[in-house]
Design an enzyme around this catalytic site. Sequence first.
Site, short mmCIF file in Angstrom:
data_model
loop_
_atom_site.label_atom_id
_atom_site.label_comp_id
_atom_site.label_asym_id
_atom_site.label_seq_id
_atom_site.Cartn_x
_atom_site.Cartn_y
_atom_site.Cartn_z
N GLY A 11 0.84 -1.21 0.00
CA GLY A 11 0.00 0.00 0.00
C GLY A 11 0.86 1.24 0.00
N ARG A 72 1.14 -5.02 -5.22
CA ARG A 72 1.26 -6.22 -4.37
C ARG A 72 1.49 -7.36 -5.38
NH1 ARG A 72 -0.64 -4.27 0.61
NH2 ARG A 72 -2.34 -2.77 0.47
N CYS A 73 2.75 -7.80 -5.48
CA CYS A 73 3.16 -8.68 -6.58
C CYS A 73 3.07 -10.15 -6.20
CB CYS A 73 4.60 -8.32 -6.98
SG CYS A 73 5.34 -9.44 -8.15
N ASP A 103 4.80 -4.95 6.09
CA ASP A 103 5.16 -6.33 6.47
C ASP A 103 5.25 -7.28 5.28
OD1 ASP A 103 2.44 -6.22 6.15
OD2 ASP A 103 1.94 -7.20 8.04
N THR A 127 4.06 2.45 5.47
CA THR A 127 2.67 2.00 5.55
C THR A 127 1.92 2.96 6.45
OG1 THR A 127 1.17 0.34 6.50
CG2 THR A 127 3.40 0.32 7.34
N ASP A 129 -0.39 2.16 8.29
CA ASP A 129 -0.95 1.41 9.42
C ASP A 129 -0.14 1.51 10.72
OD1 ASP A 129 -2.97 0.64 7.77
OD2 ASP A 129 -2.30 -1.43 7.52
N ASP A 131 1.99 -0.48 11.82
CA ASP A 131 1.92 -1.78 12.50
C ASP A 131 3.21 -2.58 12.39
OD1 ASP A 131 1.72 -2.22 9.80
OD2 ASP A 131 0.06 -3.63 9.91
N ARG A 164 -27.49 12.58 14.87
CA ARG A 164 -27.25 11.23 14.38
C ARG A 164 -26.08 10.54 15.10
NH1 ARG A 164 -28.11 12.44 7.94
NH2 ARG A 164 -30.31 11.88 7.91
N ARG A 173 -5.88 -2.89 8.97
CA ARG A 173 -6.27 -4.27 8.77
C ARG A 173 -6.06 -5.11 10.01
NH1 ARG A 173 -3.31 -5.67 3.52
NH2 ARG A 173 -1.75 -4.84 4.93
N LYS A 213 -26.42 12.12 29.08
CA LYS A 213 -25.69 13.39 29.28
C LYS A 213 -26.16 14.45 28.29
CE LYS A 213 -21.44 11.08 29.96
NZ LYS A 213 -20.05 11.05 29.57
N ASN A 216 -26.44 15.19 21.65
CA ASN A 216 -27.41 15.06 20.57
C ASN A 216 -26.86 14.28 19.38
OD1 ASN A 216 -25.78 17.23 19.69
ND2 ASN A 216 -27.34 17.69 18.17
N SER A 217 -25.59 13.88 19.48
CA SER A 217 -25.03 13.03 18.41
C SER A 217 -23.88 12.23 19.01
CB SER A 217 -24.52 13.88 17.25
OG SER A 217 -23.40 14.63 17.68
N ARG A 248 -25.96 6.36 10.84
CA ARG A 248 -25.33 6.42 9.53
C ARG A 248 -23.92 5.80 9.63
NH1 ARG A 248 -29.73 7.43 8.26
NH2 ARG A 248 -30.52 9.07 6.89
N HIS A 254 -9.74 4.75 1.10
CA HIS A 254 -8.43 5.11 0.54
C HIS A 254 -8.12 6.60 0.60
CE1 HIS A 254 -8.75 0.99 -0.81
NE2 HIS A 254 -7.45 1.02 -0.99
N GLN A 256 -7.57 8.05 3.06
CA GLN A 256 -6.54 8.12 4.12
C GLN A 256 -5.13 7.84 3.59
OE1 GLN A 256 -8.39 5.88 7.80
NE2 GLN A 256 -9.35 5.24 5.91
O1 F6P Z 1 -1.55 -1.65 4.43
C1 F6P Z 1 -2.16 -0.41 4.31
C2 F6P Z 1 -3.61 -0.54 3.97
O2 F6P Z 1 -4.02 0.75 3.67
C3 F6P Z 1 -4.50 -1.20 5.03
O3 F6P Z 1 -4.86 -0.34 6.08
C4 F6P Z 1 -5.68 -1.63 4.19
O4 F6P Z 1 -6.34 -2.70 4.79
C5 F6P Z 1 -5.04 -2.05 2.91
O5 F6P Z 1 -3.83 -1.32 2.81
C6 F6P Z 1 -5.87 -1.83 1.67
O6 F6P Z 1 -5.17 -2.32 0.58
P1 F6P Z 1 -5.60 -2.17 -0.95
O7 F6P Z 1 -5.35 -0.77 -1.36
O8 F6P Z 1 -4.71 -3.13 -1.66
O9 F6P Z 1 -7.04 -2.51 -1.01
#
Ligand code: F6P
Length: 323
Positions: A11, A72-73, A103, A127, A129, A131, A164, A173, A213, A216-217, A248, A254, A256
């Site tokens: 990613g 992602r190969c 990773d 990444t 993430d 992580d 809402r 992930r 409390k 309202n949302s 909702r 993406h 992000q």
């Molecule tokens: O590894 C980063 C990430 O953005 C994860 O948070 C998400 O699950 C994944 O990639 C989404 O991957 P793709 O763009 O291949 O759907």
Amino acid sequence: MKKIGVFTSGGDAPGMNACIRAVVRTGKYYGLEVVGIRRGFQGLVDGDYMEMGPGAVSGIIQQGGTILRSARCKAFFTPEGRQKAYEQMKAKELDALVAIGGDGTFTGARIFMNEYPDVAIVGCPGTIDNDLFGTDFTIGYDTAINTAMNAIDNIKDTANAHDRLFFIEVMGRDAGFIALPTALACGAEAVLVPETKTSIDELVKILENGMGKKKNSSIVIVAEGDELGGAYKVAEEVGKRFQGYEIRVSILGHLQRGGRPTCMERVRASQMGHAAVRALLDGKSGVMIGIIDKEIVHTPFEKAIKHHQDLNPMLLEMIGILS
Ligand code: F6P
């Protein structure tokens, strides 16, 4: 060492370009030839290389995405694919690689190095993430949490206007590193992360307390990897037992992953790219560059992938106290 390659894989993440720039220019500074490899491992297998002088990375430090593209190969995860990649490297006289990714990238790099021990690879954690073990921050994380925070702030405005309850799903992930700080920073009522078990009963109680409390949302942040199965699923379950607000769901997705990297992102990505080239020149291989307490550290790929940073339990607790 004369010639190194750099690629981005998995990613994409804001700040990858700043890292590429640092690798290319640091390489040049130390008299190395640098080639860019397009689309990660796919470009390694296909021999899809481009020569990169300092000018090739002009004007990219502020850009999201990656000028080298990413992928992602699947082919690289076969022995034949890796053999092809090795032959391409030899044909182009590449001595070493800088791999920018997460990773999956470092897992692939490890397998490759085990099969072809003369290949030297140093990684930079790229990444959104966050992580990976062995660094306080991965490249892309700071930008992603700020992007998510701004989006959640916007949703809060409309949630308030319409009384809402919103379930907002953020990326992550396997980890709640995006969900937790954005939930705290946006004053969310609750956060659901893969690291802790989610109880719908408890969640309903929190929402009822909020109504008590006179809120309202309400906002609940859901990490995509939460074991309940994402924001739609959680909203459905909660909706069966709680009718306090109209519900909702919003999946940030993406959005992000893109955007201009923050200042600290650019600084850290530059530090890591620079450190990766220095590490290769020092004869290091099979390690990921990280920054812990402002210091550059080298963590073996195996440890970076397998060990996990923990979510800060105090931040989790604070969500309940401060909302
Ligand atoms: O590894 C980063 C990430 O953005 C994860 O948070 C998400 O699950 C994944 O990639 C989404 O991957 P793709 O763009 O291949 O759907």
